[in-house]
Enzyme design. Structure first.
Site, PDB file in Angstrom:
ATOM      1  N   ASP A 154       3.715   1.684   8.803  1.00  9.85           N
ATOM      2  CA  ASP A 154       3.110   1.776   7.477  1.00  9.85           C
ATOM      3  C   ASP A 154       1.589   1.736   7.601  1.00  9.85           C
ATOM      4  OD1 ASP A 154       2.803   1.414   4.508  1.00  9.85           O
ATOM      5  OD2 ASP A 154       4.958   1.058   4.643  1.00  9.85           O
ATOM      6  N   HIS A 224      -0.086  -0.843   0.779  1.00  7.23           N
ATOM      7  CA  HIS A 224       1.288  -0.353   0.871  1.00  7.23           C
ATOM      8  C   HIS A 224       2.069  -1.063   1.972  1.00  7.23           C
ATOM      9  CE1 HIS A 224       4.500   2.656   1.678  1.00  7.23           C
ATOM     10  NE2 HIS A 224       4.341   3.012   0.421  1.00  7.23           N
ATOM     11  N   SER A 562       9.546   3.773  -1.432  1.00  6.80           N
ATOM     12  CA  SER A 562       8.886   2.916  -0.444  1.00  6.80           C
ATOM     13  C   SER A 562       9.182   1.447  -0.693  1.00  6.80           C
ATOM     14  CB  SER A 562       7.363   3.124  -0.486  1.00  6.80           C
ATOM     15  OG  SER A 562       6.992   4.322   0.123  1.00  6.80           O
TER      16      SER A 562
END
Length: 791
Positions: A154, A224, A562
């Protein structure tokens, strides 16, 4: 009791089970939280300071009211010294009132008994109930995922996050062989919770050119990666919320797991963040380092498996016993939009949970429509504001389309000032539209969906009073605006609402099947919570991810596949802890065959337009962790089964060597006979027999088949009973499907097969369908893989 100032602030509340039992009878003592606001320094700077310095300031503040430092030290039972600044203490009500008047104090909250909410998703999945963990919970049986190593590929990690504290964690497992890479930033460190972190940027540099030293770090500057890693394996963090909403204890699916971050994604270039060379390097490192579970919230356009870095990397991981969980993509609701389609990875769609953040648009004599928001700003009560459509407020130089979408600079300040602006969703980020309205002097914003985004609404931390409403409600509001010369109304402050129904509902953005590479494999495999998920975040990034936004939250709400992917990754970690000898495919089977296809109203799961959803949206259904712990039977697969699958696709030895050196059998098995936990028959025209093998992973018993035939199709299973005498025993059954007479399916049709015993095992659940139309064709190959943001 709640004592607070009337000035605007970021609310904070922490829940504790502490009870003060030995107070004198004459003293009205209770526990309170004295909140002094967010820390003024960054987490890195605070980490370098002695916690004792901040703690001493808390003692000094309370001493000034209790007239004794010793009494102050005795009263304080928590000091919040990092991301938050405040303390919890036993106080008399009069002292609490006086402290609340101190200019340096933001607010004082009574430490009332509250139910833990997780923030919510794990209770919705059944792992806890009203803040308690039942004995039969998978959390209990799996010891909260203790010592399983969960990693992600990520944007990196924010190591100072409270979700990665290593309180009460033992030594790092000896199987861990990785490193904590901090070449250029000595302030970046790991611990017994976050046991490793690495970065890979050479593929990115090859595209954008030479990188400066700030890129040589696994630190997350986007948010994220921190969000997804903490969702999968974050530790317990009381008092987590976003601007006061969704308050509860944040935790990952495997809160006692060890976590690792592999940074392979960087600032976007030409719409892409994660480049294949870096992704593959991340897969390789994970295998080398001894990871158990790999969570990969990345995706791209579909292509043949040997050209797909996600498929190649995941195969090698699975070959080494690592379970790989991936996101389905955010390109829904278009058919055939699902990504990550190889059978050896688990692909996760996104759906809602039973928590919402309603904020109403009030208009036309108190008539209102419900929206969603996490805005900390609110409009005054009992005051109405003029509505204006953004396309009616365009500057002379702006196009109508730009104004309709509320592009920054497209709105006329004279027309917008003091009004509530109605913007249309799309192209421009949702929070960015609010900034455009704010810059133009608007009082608030209503974000209305277009016909493509339908009834899906998302709660965002907007920069002004704002709410997000559906397409149909947007039509109602616009009709009112057109019906009167002076349309007026308001927007209510959001609230946190739990137990909402129906839930789950499939998210409109969640990519859908069928599988465009191999229609015989159902994708996605499963669905999990992926809408308005609250989890840890990077303090280097704003909640909106936009440059103008200077806010920083230790926790943020985000939506996408996600977010659903790491939910399943955390559950896989639990199953790995509970059943360390299960293969990745056995774990996948346990999750798929125990999923549910009904919502909390006992009705079939719906799509975002509240029509009936189907397996192309949710795969086998919505994940049920506690049921997956004891599925009774599983459909297991070995690596050679996947290689035979590639042989069945017609791959030659050179192509298959991309995965592993292997010689195909003289007669490759049929694609439909891959021992997958679902059955897919594309273009069914004649009778066909499918073979499956079940392995017993539970107690001995006899299982009976139950079937529900698709419309126009007959199903026959042979044998109809299977008896297992020991763990590990395998039995084969055959399923024959045939069209009834001259029936030709005009659309996809779906059926159901279930094996059940008398011990409440419901193993071997399979969705079966046939369709007459040709498989949807593949889209063009791209050289980059990315995760998509939602607008």
């Amino acid at each position: 009791m709640k004592i607070q100032k009337t000035t605007s602030f970021l609310p904070f509340l922490i829940i504790t089970a502490f009870y003060f039992l030995q107070c004198p009878a004459f003293a009205a003592q209770k526990s309170y939280i004295v909140y002094l606001g967010a820390q003024s320094n960054s987490a890195e700077e605070i980490a370098a300071q002695a916690d004792q310095t901040v703690r001493e300031s808390h003692y000094e503040l309370l001493e000034s009211y209790l007239q004794s430092k010793e009494r102050a030290k005795e009263a304080i039972f928590y000091s919040y010294t990092r991301y938050m600044n405040g303390f919890a203490a036993i106080l008399e009500e009069e002292d609490a009132m006086e402290i609340s008047k101190n200019p340096s104090v933001v607010s004082v909250f009574e430490n009332r008994g509250r139910k833990l909410h997780t923030t919510r998703s794990w209770q919705f999945l059944g792992l806890e109930r009203n803040g308690r963990v039942p004995k039969r919970s998978l959390w209990t049986k799996a010891r909260f995922g203790e010592d399983v190593i969960i990693a992600n590929l990520d944007t990196g990690v924010w190591p100072e996050s409270q979700s990665f504290r290593d309180d009460d964690m033992g030594p790092i497992p000896s199987k861990w062989r990785g490193i904590c890479q901090n070449d250029s930033n000595q302030k970046f460190s790991c611990n017994r919770k976050l046991i490793g972190a690495r970065y890979f940027n050479k593929g990115y540099a090859a595209v954008v050119g030479p990188l400066n030293s700030t890129f040589n770090s696994p630190r997350d500057t986007d948010g994220h990666g921190t969000h997804t890693l903490s969702t999968a394996g974050g530790n317990f963090v009381p008092g987590a919320n976003v601007q006061g909403y969704g308050n509860g204890t944040a935790k990952g699916g495997s809160p006692r797991a060890r976590v690792v971050a592999y940074k392979v994604c960087w600032p976007p270039v030409n719409g892409s963040e994660c480049f294949e060379a870096d992704i593959l390097a991340g897969f390789e490192a994970a295998i080398k380092d001894g990871v158990d579970v790999l969570s990969v919230s990345l995706g791209g356009s579909d292509t043949d498996y040997f050209d797909d870095v996600m498929a190649v990397g995941a195969f090698h991981a699975v070959n080494n016993g690592i379970a790989v969980i991936t996101s389905a993509g955010n390109s829904g609701p278009e058919a055939g939009s699902v990504s990550n389609m190889s059978p050896w990875m688990m692909t996760v769609g996104a759906s809602t949970m039973d928590r919402e953040f309603p904020s109403y648009v009030v208009f036309d004599h108190k008539r209102g429509v419900e929206g969603q928001s996490l805005s900390s700003e609110s409009l005054p009560k009992n005051k109405l504001y003029r509505f204006i459509r953004s396309l009616d407020a365009a500057t002379p130089k702006a196009s109508i389309d730009d104004a309709d979408l509320c592009q920054i600079g497209s709105l006329d300040k004279k027309k917008v000032k003091g009004k509530i602006v109605v913007c249309t969703r799309g192209v421009v980020g949702r929070v960015e539209k609010g900034e455009a309205v704010k810059l133009a002097g608007g009082a608030g914003m209503v974000l209305a969906n277009d016909i493509l985004t339908g009834d899906e609404t998302i709660a965002d931390a907007h920069v002004l009073p704002a709410t997000h409403i559906t397409y149909s409600d947007g039509l109602k509001l616009l009709s009112y605006i057109k019906s009167t010369k002076s349309p007026k109304g308001s927007i209510t402050r959001p609230i946190t609402e739990l137990g909402t129904k129906p839930a789950p509902v499939m998210a409109a953005f969640s990519s859908q099947g069928p599988n465009t590479i191999t229609p015989e494999i159902l994708k996605p495999d499963i669905t999990a919570p992926g809408v308005s998920v609250i989890a840890a975040y990077s303090l280097a990034a704003s909640p909106s991810g936009l440059d103008f936004d200077k806010r920083r939250f230790p926790f943020n709400s985000d939506s996408g596949t996600s977010m659903s992917c790491p939910h399943v990754s955390g559950i896989v970690g639990l199953l790995k802890a509970a059943h360390p000898n299960w293969s990745p495919s056995a774990i996948k089977s346990a999750i798929m065959t125990t999923a549910r296809v009904r919502d909390n109203m006992a009705e079939p799961i719906k799509n975002s337009s509240f029509g009936k959803a189907n397996p192309f949206s949710y795969g086998s259904g919505h994940v049920r962790p506690n049921r997956a712990m004891d599925p009774g039977l599983v459909y297991d697969l070995a690596v050679n089964d996947y290689l035979n699958f590639l042989c069945s696709l017609g791959y030659n030895s050179t192509q298959i060597s991309t995965f592993k050196t292997y010689k195909c059998p003289s007669k490759a098995p049929a694609l439909v006979d891959l021992n997958y936990p679902s059955i897919t028959i594309p273009n069914l025209k004649d009778s066909i027999t499918v073979t499956r093998k079940l392995k017993n992973v539970g107690t001995p018993g006899t299982y009976v088949a139950r079937i529900r035939s698709p419309v126009g199709i007959t199903l026959k299973v042979k044998p109809t009973r299977l008896t297992f005498k020991e763990v590990g025993e395998e039995k084969i059954f055959k399923l024959t499907l045939a069209p009834i007479g001259d029936y030709i399916a005009k659309d996809y049709v779906f059926g159901f097969l279930q094996w059940s015993d008398d011990n409440k095992h419901y193993g071997g659940v399979g969705w079966t369908w046939a369709f007459h139309a040709s498989a949807i064709g593949s889209t063009a190959q791209t050289a980059v893989v990315k995760w998509a943001s939602l607008t």
